[in-house]
Scaffold this active site. Structure first.
Site, PDB file in Angstrom:
ATOM      1  N   SER A  26       0.869  -1.163   0.000  1.00 50.78           N
ATOM      2  CA  SER A  26       0.000   0.000   0.000  1.00 50.78           C
ATOM      3  C   SER A  26       0.914   1.223   0.000  1.00 50.78           C
ATOM      4  O   SER A  26       1.730   1.385   0.904  1.00 50.78           O
ATOM      5  CB  SER A  26      -0.874  -0.028   1.255  1.00 50.78           C
ATOM      6  OG  SER A  26      -1.620   1.152   1.369  1.00 50.78           O
TER       7      SER A  26
ATOM      8  N   ASP B  93     -13.666  -1.884   3.143  1.00 50.38           N
ATOM      9  CA  ASP B  93     -12.723  -1.931   4.260  1.00 50.38           C
ATOM     10  C   ASP B  93     -13.456  -1.438   5.521  1.00 50.38           C
ATOM     11  O   ASP B  93     -14.047  -2.237   6.266  1.00 50.38           O
ATOM     12  CB  ASP B  93     -11.481  -1.081   3.910  1.00 50.38           C
ATOM     13  CG  ASP B  93     -10.459  -0.947   5.040  1.00 50.38           C
ATOM     14  OD1 ASP B  93     -10.708  -1.429   6.152  1.00 50.38           O
ATOM     15  OD2 ASP B  93      -9.393  -0.325   4.815  1.00 50.38           O
TER      16      ASP B  93
ATOM     17  N   ASP C 266      -7.138   2.938  -3.169  1.00 54.55           N
ATOM     18  CA  ASP C 266      -7.859   2.947  -1.892  1.00 54.55           C
ATOM     19  C   ASP C 266      -8.153   4.403  -1.529  1.00 54.55           C
ATOM     20  O   ASP C 266      -7.232   5.195  -1.326  1.00 54.55           O
ATOM     21  CB  ASP C 266      -7.007   2.288  -0.792  1.00 54.55           C
ATOM     22  CG  ASP C 266      -7.723   2.213   0.559  1.00 54.55           C
ATOM     23  OD1 ASP C 266      -8.886   2.671   0.659  1.00 54.55           O
ATOM     24  OD2 ASP C 266      -7.115   1.696   1.523  1.00 54.55           O
TER      25      ASP C 266
ATOM     26  N   LYS D  36      -9.397  -7.022   8.180  1.00 60.76           N
ATOM     27  CA  LYS D  36      -8.370  -6.637   9.148  1.00 60.76           C
ATOM     28  C   LYS D  36      -8.746  -7.171  10.518  1.00 60.76           C
ATOM     29  O   LYS D  36      -9.843  -6.895  11.015  1.00 60.76           O
ATOM     30  CB  LYS D  36      -8.260  -5.105   9.226  1.00 60.76           C
ATOM     31  CG  LYS D  36      -7.755  -4.461   7.949  1.00 60.76           C
ATOM     32  CD  LYS D  36      -7.698  -2.946   8.071  1.00 60.76           C
ATOM     33  CE  LYS D  36      -7.169  -2.325   6.782  1.00 60.76           C
ATOM     34  NZ  LYS D  36      -7.309  -0.864   6.774  1.00 60.76           N
TER      35      LYS D  36
ATOM     36  N   LYS E 104      -2.917   4.938  -2.591  1.00 65.45           N
ATOM     37  CA  LYS E 104      -3.957   5.712  -1.930  1.00 65.45           C
ATOM     38  C   LYS E 104      -4.407   6.799  -2.888  1.00 65.45           C
ATOM     39  O   LYS E 104      -3.574   7.428  -3.562  1.00 65.45           O
ATOM     40  CB  LYS E 104      -3.389   6.341  -0.648  1.00 65.45           C
ATOM     41  CG  LYS E 104      -3.039   5.314   0.424  1.00 65.45           C
ATOM     42  CD  LYS E 104      -4.298   4.664   0.985  1.00 65.45           C
ATOM     43  CE  LYS E 104      -3.969   3.803   2.196  1.00 65.45           C
ATOM     44  NZ  LYS E 104      -5.191   3.208   2.776  1.00 65.45           N
TER      45      LYS E 104
ATOM     46  N   GLU F  93     -10.937   0.396  -3.483  1.00 65.68           N
ATOM     47  CA  GLU F  93     -11.221   0.159  -2.066  1.00 65.68           C
ATOM     48  C   GLU F  93     -11.879   1.389  -1.437  1.00 65.68           C
ATOM     49  O   GLU F  93     -11.382   2.511  -1.573  1.00 65.68           O
ATOM     50  CB  GLU F  93      -9.906  -0.186  -1.349  1.00 65.68           C
ATOM     51  CG  GLU F  93     -10.062  -0.530   0.128  1.00 65.68           C
ATOM     52  CD  GLU F  93      -8.736  -1.014   0.740  1.00 65.68           C
ATOM     53  OE1 GLU F  93      -7.861  -1.485  -0.009  1.00 65.68           O
ATOM     54  OE2 GLU F  93      -8.595  -0.901   1.973  1.00 65.68           O
TER      55      GLU F  93
ATOM     56  N   GLY G  95      -3.716  -4.123   6.187  1.00 68.40           N
ATOM     57  CA  GLY G  95      -2.669  -3.741   7.128  1.00 68.40           C
ATOM     58  C   GLY G  95      -3.008  -2.424   7.800  1.00 68.40           C
ATOM     59  O   GLY G  95      -3.837  -1.652   7.309  1.00 68.40           O
TER      60      GLY G  95
ATOM     61  N   LYS H 259      -1.077  -1.191  -4.438  1.00 69.75           N
ATOM     62  CA  LYS H 259      -2.240  -0.358  -4.083  1.00 69.75           C
ATOM     63  C   LYS H 259      -1.743   1.059  -3.875  1.00 69.75           C
ATOM     64  O   LYS H 259      -0.737   1.272  -3.189  1.00 69.75           O
ATOM     65  CB  LYS H 259      -2.866  -0.927  -2.806  1.00 69.75           C
ATOM     66  CG  LYS H 259      -3.675   0.028  -1.941  1.00 69.75           C
ATOM     67  CD  LYS H 259      -4.474  -0.764  -0.895  1.00 69.75           C
ATOM     68  CE  LYS H 259      -4.604  -0.025   0.425  1.00 69.75           C
ATOM     69  NZ  LYS H 259      -5.330  -0.817   1.447  1.00 69.75           N
TER      70      LYS H 259
HETATM   71  O1  OSB Z   1      -7.117   1.791   4.554  1.00 68.41           O
HETATM   72  O2  OSB Z   1      -6.005   0.012   4.357  1.00 68.41           O
HETATM   73  C1  OSB Z   1      -6.136   1.142   4.834  1.00 68.41           C
HETATM   74  C2  OSB Z   1      -3.033   2.106   6.846  1.00 68.41           C
HETATM   75  C3  OSB Z   1      -3.605   2.751   7.916  1.00 68.41           C
HETATM   76  C4  OSB Z   1      -4.966   2.894   7.952  1.00 68.41           C
HETATM   77  C5  OSB Z   1      -5.762   2.378   6.921  1.00 68.41           C
HETATM   78  C6  OSB Z   1      -5.187   1.717   5.847  1.00 68.41           C
HETATM   79  C7  OSB Z   1      -3.797   1.618   5.802  1.00 68.41           C
HETATM   80  C8  OSB Z   1      -3.081   1.025   4.697  1.00 68.41           C
HETATM   81  C9  OSB Z   1      -1.686   0.548   5.002  1.00 68.41           C
HETATM   82  O3  OSB Z   1      -3.489   0.985   3.555  1.00 68.41           O
HETATM   83  C10 OSB Z   1      -1.486  -0.892   4.879  1.00 68.41           C
HETATM   84  C11 OSB Z   1      -0.147  -1.284   5.437  1.00 68.41           C
HETATM   85  O4  OSB Z   1       0.822  -1.220   4.676  1.00 68.41           O
HETATM   86  O5  OSB Z   1      -0.061  -1.623   6.618  1.00 68.41           O
HETATM   87 MG    MG Z   2      -8.331   0.685   3.227  1.00 61.96          MG
END
Ligand code: OSB
Ligand code: MG
Length: 370
Positions: A137, A240, A190, A264, A165, A215, A292, A163
């Site tokens: 991510s 999510d 995402d 998660k 953001k 996402e 994550g 992925k």
């Molecule tokens: O939306 O998946 C998410 C990190 C913090 C809060 C929300 C998210 C995320 C990530 C990071 O996308 C995923 C990772 O590398 O741990």
């Molecule tokens: Mg997410």
């Protein structure tokens, strides 16, 4: 019957190797709560509370989770007999919400139980795929060039899926640039709830990029508008934030709010709940993958274990320690193969050693609930 004799809460402060930006803000360093449960024999298990430093992703955050774990949840578990780790969720059941705080305690009990049984946690949870597929991510960057550089590093490292953001100020042109540079990689976006149905034209326009999934485009608690959106876009929606329980998953599947779920541990309340969500999804033919929360090695090890379950059929946001930390708090650090996979360890419990000296160096507060 197991009884937890004490629960230790330890807050650590870990600076990220690189800041992480989502549509709700930027994080430079993590304030993470670790949980150590100890039984009457002096055996212990470790868990991690995965909430953020601010209530931006969910309504839990480090300070709220600390006080909730200390004053409410730990006293509900300490000194209570239970049959198996699968029942620890029940001990805390009357408390509404606070799932990440619960998960910190619950997952620690699973680690303890697997260690006492002498089995790896991934097997004890019912895992079947010891080797899991990994994605990354990548947060919002200051420029598209910086993002392309980050994507290049991860593609070359072998990660199976990228992925990025996105947000209304960082979407169409950015995805277009990544597609142009890297061609047919498995790519997804995402949005962390940054859009509403008023943005339908923009969201439809993303269909041209053949994203593996989009996402959480819409509000964090929504599954109704997501169904309306999914009916109008080709790209599969992955949920999510709103999926906090097996019932939430069932309802979202029934409403056709999305086609994939990012699962998660923290968001649903621990391994027992993850197992139930995985089952609901698997039986409905909905793929899940392990999300994550910028975890330290302890949360990461729990993610690796749960991601070996049969329903986790897509690459997760479970990646190498070195992407986050100069030095992790477990040994060895989590490494990813050149093929973009992690193989769950065969040692007992989470299967990694806890680096207590390292933890002591970064601890900002701790307490023990007896
Ligand atoms: O939306 O998946 C998410 C990190 C913090 C809060 C929300 C998210 C995320 C990530 C990071 O996308 C995923 C990772 O590398 O741990
Ligand atoms: Mg997410």
């Amino acid at each position: 019957m197991p009884i937890i004799k004490s629960i230790e809460l330890i807050e650590i402060n870990l600076p990220l190797v690189h800041f992480f930006e989502t549509s709700f803000g930027r994080t430079y360093e993590r304030r993470i709560i670790l949980v150590r449960v100890e039984d009457a024999d002096g055996a212990d298990g470790w868990g991690e509370v995965t909430c953020g430093e601010v209530p931006g992703y969910s309504d839990e955050w480090t300070d709220s989770a600390w006080v909730t774990a200390e004053k409410i949840l730990a006293p509900m578990v300490v000194g209570r007999e239970y049959d198996s780790a699968a029942d620890v969720w029940e001990l805390m059941k009357w408390v509404r919400g606070h799932r990440m705080a619960k998960a910190g305690i619950e997952t620690a009990c699973w680690d303890l139980e697997a260690k006492k049984l002498g089995v790896p946690l991934w097997k004890h949870l019912g895992g079947v795929n010891r080797t899991i597929e990994c994605g990354v991510s990548i947060g919002i960057q200051d420029s598209i060039d910086e993002l392309l550089e980050k994507v290049r590093v991860e593609v070359e490292a072998g990660y199976k899926r990228i992925k990025i953001k996105i947000s209304p100020r960082w979407d169409y042109d950015v995805i277009k640039a990544v597609r142009k540079e890297f061609g047919e990689i498995l790519l997804m976006g995402d949005a962390n709830s940054a859009y509403t149905l008023d943005d339908i034209d923009k969201l439809k326009s993303l269909d041209e990029f053949d994203l593996m999934m989009l996402e959480q485009p819409l509000p964090h608690d929504d599954i109704v508008d997501h169904a309306k959106l999914q009916a109008q876009i080709k790209t599969p929606i992955c949920l999510d934030e709103p999926i906090k329980s097996p019932e939430d998953a069932r309802k979202a599947i029934e409403l056709k709010s999305g086609k994939i779920i990012n699962l998660k541990n923290g968001r649903v309340g621990g391994h027992t709940q993850s197992k139930l969500v995985e089952k609901v999804c698997r039986e409905a033919g909905i793929p899940v993958w392990c999300g994550g929360m910028l975890e330290s090695g302890i949360g990461r090890a729990h993610n690796i274990a749960i991601a070996t379950l049969a329903g986790y059929t897509m690459p997760g946001d479970v990646s190498a320690s070195k992407r986050y930390w100069h030095e992790d708090i477990i040994e060895p650090a989590v490494e990813v193969s050149a093929e973009g996979t992690i193989t769950a360890p065969d040692a007992t419990g989470i299967g990694f050693e806890i680096n207590k000296a390292r933890i002591a160096k970064v601890t900002t507060r701790s307490l023990i609930v007896l």
